[in-house]
Design a protein around this motif. Sequence first.
Motif, PDB file in Angstrom:
ATOM      1  N   ILE A  33       0.842  -1.189   0.000  1.00 48.20           N
ATOM      2  CA  ILE A  33       0.000   0.000   0.000  1.00 48.20           C
ATOM      3  C   ILE A  33       0.884   1.250   0.000  1.00 48.20           C
ATOM      4  O   ILE A  33       2.025   1.195   0.452  1.00 48.20           O
ATOM      5  CB  ILE A  33      -0.947   0.033   1.231  1.00 48.20           C
ATOM      6  N   PRO A  34       0.377   2.374  -0.489  1.00 49.57           N
ATOM      7  CA  PRO A  34       1.091   3.648  -0.330  1.00 49.57           C
ATOM      8  C   PRO A  34       0.810   4.173   1.076  1.00 49.57           C
ATOM      9  O   PRO A  34      -0.109   4.963   1.286  1.00 49.57           O
ATOM     10  CB  PRO A  34       0.475   4.530  -1.419  1.00 49.57           C
ATOM     11  N   PRO A  38      -3.308   9.448   2.333  1.00 50.57           N
ATOM     12  CA  PRO A  38      -4.638   9.352   2.961  1.00 50.57           C
ATOM     13  C   PRO A  38      -5.563   8.453   2.146  1.00 50.57           C
ATOM     14  O   PRO A  38      -5.461   8.397   0.921  1.00 50.57           O
ATOM     15  CB  PRO A  38      -5.132  10.804   2.954  1.00 50.57           C
ATOM     16  N   GLY A  39      -6.432   7.744   2.843  1.00 50.49           N
ATOM     17  CA  GLY A  39      -7.373   6.869   2.162  1.00 50.49           C
ATOM     18  C   GLY A  39      -7.677   5.651   3.003  1.00 50.49           C
ATOM     19  O   GLY A  39      -7.199   5.517   4.136  1.00 50.49           O
ATOM     20  N   PRO A  40      -8.473   4.738   2.465  1.00 47.84           N
ATOM     21  CA  PRO A  40      -8.893   3.563   3.256  1.00 47.84           C
ATOM     22  C   PRO A  40      -7.732   2.665   3.675  1.00 47.84           C
ATOM     23  O   PRO A  40      -7.773   2.094   4.766  1.00 47.84           O
ATOM     24  CB  PRO A  40      -9.862   2.834   2.317  1.00 47.84           C
ATOM     25  N   ASP A  41      -6.710   2.535   2.823  1.00 49.06           N
ATOM     26  CA  ASP A  41      -5.556   1.709   3.209  1.00 49.06           C
ATOM     27  C   ASP A  41      -4.846   2.316   4.409  1.00 49.06           C
ATOM     28  O   ASP A  41      -4.443   1.609   5.339  1.00 49.06           O
ATOM     29  CB  ASP A  41      -4.576   1.571   2.043  1.00 49.06           C
ATOM     30  N   ARG A  42      -4.693   3.621   4.381  1.00 47.28           N
ATOM     31  CA  ARG A  42      -4.050   4.321   5.498  1.00 47.28           C
ATOM     32  C   ARG A  42      -4.872   4.196   6.776  1.00 47.28           C
ATOM     33  O   ARG A  42      -4.324   3.963   7.860  1.00 47.28           O
ATOM     34  CB  ARG A  42      -3.867   5.798   5.123  1.00 47.28           C
ATOM     35  N   GLU A  43      -6.177   4.309   6.653  1.00 41.09           N
ATOM     36  CA  GLU A  43      -7.049   4.197   7.819  1.00 41.09           C
ATOM     37  C   GLU A  43      -6.979   2.805   8.422  1.00 41.09           C
ATOM     38  O   GLU A  43      -6.926   2.643   9.652  1.00 41.09           O
ATOM     39  CB  GLU A  43      -8.489   4.550   7.438  1.00 41.09           C
ATOM     40  N   ARG A  44      -6.976   1.788   7.570  1.00 44.63           N
ATOM     41  CA  ARG A  44      -6.857   0.406   8.075  1.00 44.63           C
ATOM     42  C   ARG A  44      -5.523   0.207   8.769  1.00 44.63           C
ATOM     43  O   ARG A  44      -5.455  -0.421   9.835  1.00 44.63           O
ATOM     44  CB  ARG A  44      -7.002  -0.589   6.921  1.00 44.63           C
TER      45      ARG A  44
END
Length: 207
Positions: A33-34, A38-44
């Motif tokens: 993941i990057p 910011p985004g759903p990957d970062r939130e997870r």
Amino acid sequence: MSKYVLIGSAGSGSVIIELALTRAQAPYVLEQIPYLEPGPDRERLLELNPLGQVPTLIMPNGDVLTESAAIILHLADAYPDAELTPSGNDPRRSQFLRWLLYIVGAIYPVSTFGDDPARWDLDDDNQKLFRKSLERYRLSLWKNVEEVADAPWFLGENFSAIDLYLAVMRNWRPGRSEYARHFPKLSAIADNVSDDLALAAILKRDY
């Protein structure tokens, strides 16, 4: 068979753990993941690891393990045949632990601090000065490792996970060619890691 899930990012410290998992022949799935975007990957990722950093490892039982040295020591216990660490009664064990923690505690953070100097609320000129200062300091830290390195591996005749750190971190600032110029022994060890075709494929993909 249950598998590890390695959350990582291309070219980051998660590559060290991917190499270790591969050497151990441990079953795993890589989720790249990057991790800073910011985004759903970062939130997870933040739900799993409050620091929002990679590597983050989800273990087969669902537990979460972070910090590369902790993951290495876990894998060494789970897969002793991989020889990621010297055994408990090996006289090289103390030096392995010393230099493993030196690399992750002293050198690794310097790389992290310089990745995004803007986070320190510095203006453009001071960001450049800050990064240059970090580069000089990092070279001085690596020099200490170069002085104690053995051959063909860091600990001599026996491979250890420190060799994986060298194979990955030489690709970071100040860059591979500059690293080789200053630290020929460490560069030779990193080259030896690439003699393993499975490990070489991972390194080639990311670097």
